[in-house]
Design an enzyme around this catalytic site. Sequence first.
Site, PDB file in Angstrom:
ATOM      1  N   SER A 255       0.855  -1.184   0.000  1.00 33.92           N
ATOM      2  CA  SER A 255       0.000   0.000   0.000  1.00 33.92           C
ATOM      3  C   SER A 255       0.892   1.237   0.000  1.00 33.92           C
ATOM      4  CB  SER A 255      -0.892   0.009   1.238  1.00 33.92           C
ATOM      5  OG  SER A 255      -0.092   0.287   2.376  1.00 33.92           O
ATOM      6  N   LYS A 256       0.254   2.374   0.031  1.00 35.89           N
ATOM      7  CA  LYS A 256       0.953   3.661  -0.001  1.00 35.89           C
ATOM      8  C   LYS A 256       2.031   3.736   1.092  1.00 35.89           C
ATOM      9  CE  LYS A 256       0.633   7.760  -2.139  1.00 35.89           C
ATOM     10  NZ  LYS A 256       2.087   7.975  -2.176  1.00 35.89           N
ATOM     11  N   ARG A 257       1.769   3.079   2.222  1.00 35.38           N
ATOM     12  CA  ARG A 257       2.724   3.099   3.327  1.00 35.38           C
ATOM     13  C   ARG A 257       4.107   2.602   2.907  1.00 35.38           C
ATOM     14  NH1 ARG A 257       2.248  -0.809   6.630  1.00 35.38           N
ATOM     15  NH2 ARG A 257       0.596  -1.799   5.444  1.00 35.38           N
ATOM     16  N   HIS A 258       4.140   1.729   1.933  1.00 34.19           N
ATOM     17  CA  HIS A 258       5.419   1.160   1.510  1.00 34.19           C
ATOM     18  C   HIS A 258       6.148   2.050   0.502  1.00 34.19           C
ATOM     19  CE1 HIS A 258       3.081  -2.406   2.825  1.00 34.19           C
ATOM     20  NE2 HIS A 258       4.220  -2.670   3.398  1.00 34.19           N
ATOM     21  N   GLY A 259       5.629   3.245   0.270  1.00 31.67           N
ATOM     22  CA  GLY A 259       6.246   4.121  -0.728  1.00 31.67           C
ATOM     23  C   GLY A 259       5.312   4.242  -1.908  1.00 31.67           C
TER      24      GLY A 259
END
Length: 517
Positions: A255-259
Amino acid sequence: MSVRVRFAPSPTGLLHVGALRTVLFDYLYARHEGGQCLLRIEDTDRTRYNPESEAEFVETLRWVGIEFDEGPHIGGPKGPYRQSERKEAGIYAEWIEVLQSRGHAYKAFDTSEELDQMREFQQINKQQIGYFGGDWRDADQSKVDAAIAEGKPYVIRMRVPRDRKIVVQDVIRGRIEFDSNILPDPVLIKADGMPTYHFAAMVDDHLMEITHILRGEEWIPTSPIHALLFEMFGWEAPVFVHCPVIVGADGKKLSKRHGATRVLDYMSQGYLKSALKNFIALIGWSPGNDEEVMSEEELIRLFSLEGLQPSPGRFDMEKLRWLNGVRIRSMSTEEVLGEIEGLYNEPYTKQFWDSFVDEDSVPNQPKKDGQKIWSQFERLVLFARENREYALKCIKEEQERVTNLIEFGEACEFFIVEEPPMDQKAVDKWFSQEHVRPLLEHIKATCGSSQLTVDEYREKLVSFQEAQGFEKLGPIVHPTRVALTGKTAGPGLFELMAVLGPEKISKRIDRALTLVK
Ligand code: GLU
């Protein structure tokens, strides 16, 4: 029959890494088999339709270098390739008639209040949630006719057969069985006459002669509906290939959290399309050996459905950086400059850096400034237009160290600006040492008037080291590097001196001398 696969995105948003993986597998498989790869736009959900999204898909796939044999942008024998246009052409109306006439589909006139009540009732009574027939699955024709005559809105649902097993054969997972009693009767045609995804996609897969459906495993729960549609029509079902979920380095769903997950963002950061494709192909697929660095030709040659893995595919940024660096080093410097120019000319690159927000800055480290990164990159490109030979030499020195194209801007800056910014900490550390003034004077005297070779520059510095009785070259090399580049790290010192040449060396030494304590 030749292999035909399709990438069938719904234009509701951006093109993310997961979708790139699906389309890449489609593409590699089609090319491997000498078949065709189609693009089909599934835009029947008008509430979520986003007109910019289709353009993003086409643009991203062009940039990444995935070409289709048929699609809305190029046409083809099985068009139209946009479902809204297929609906206008009456394709789905024709086929829903067939299903209704065979008793496999029925009109359901429930209002939304009635559906809410049904759900509430099911919740209270701890029943299976969903539409399992309601008042309409077995309604008399006269009741249906009356509702039509009254002008009541309706949807058309599939009459899911009860009390049986539905089997989906999946290439990766094998046989998957579903109990038909827990499958609600899905809507096939909505009240506005638009087909749902399930209906439109399967009708189109048949009409477009799709042989293999490759898609994410989130579609497994609805795959029995798809298998049933083929059965009800009496069509041969394509082969289902549900690709494993993609997880981040922490094992959680990507997800966005991973970049960044938007593909254009990777491209704008200077990842090469060949490296990105190589990297993405290895998420959930393996060529059956330890090979990791593969060209597109090799990927096509080695790709097989047997190599797809059932376990989650890991998105490992470090691996992408590594692969990209390997690729950059494997190219000629001319090719690297060509790639740099290409990146500069892509309209999205500047846009990306202009609006860049550094979300992964490390504590105590300055945040990355997107506009600065862009301006350093732009300076290199513009400089190279006027000074191609010199720019190639600078790029060649940095090629060993840089992991993505955009970094060449910052890395080459000291080569091309008159007065590179000075790292103050490095100045404080080195320029207060006693030997530095005589060292800089020695360099000016021996290296500041004519062009020398790499070995000659080394000799000049070694002779100072020996004359001054230094055991190691470090105390000579480090302050010289700071004086010439403003930085503490970079390409080999003697190599970069040979690129800078006497005039720049001399000027930079003069400037450094003014900073020596
Ligand atoms: N339109 C669907 C999506 O957006 C395609 C699913 C499929 O490939 O069957 O994911």
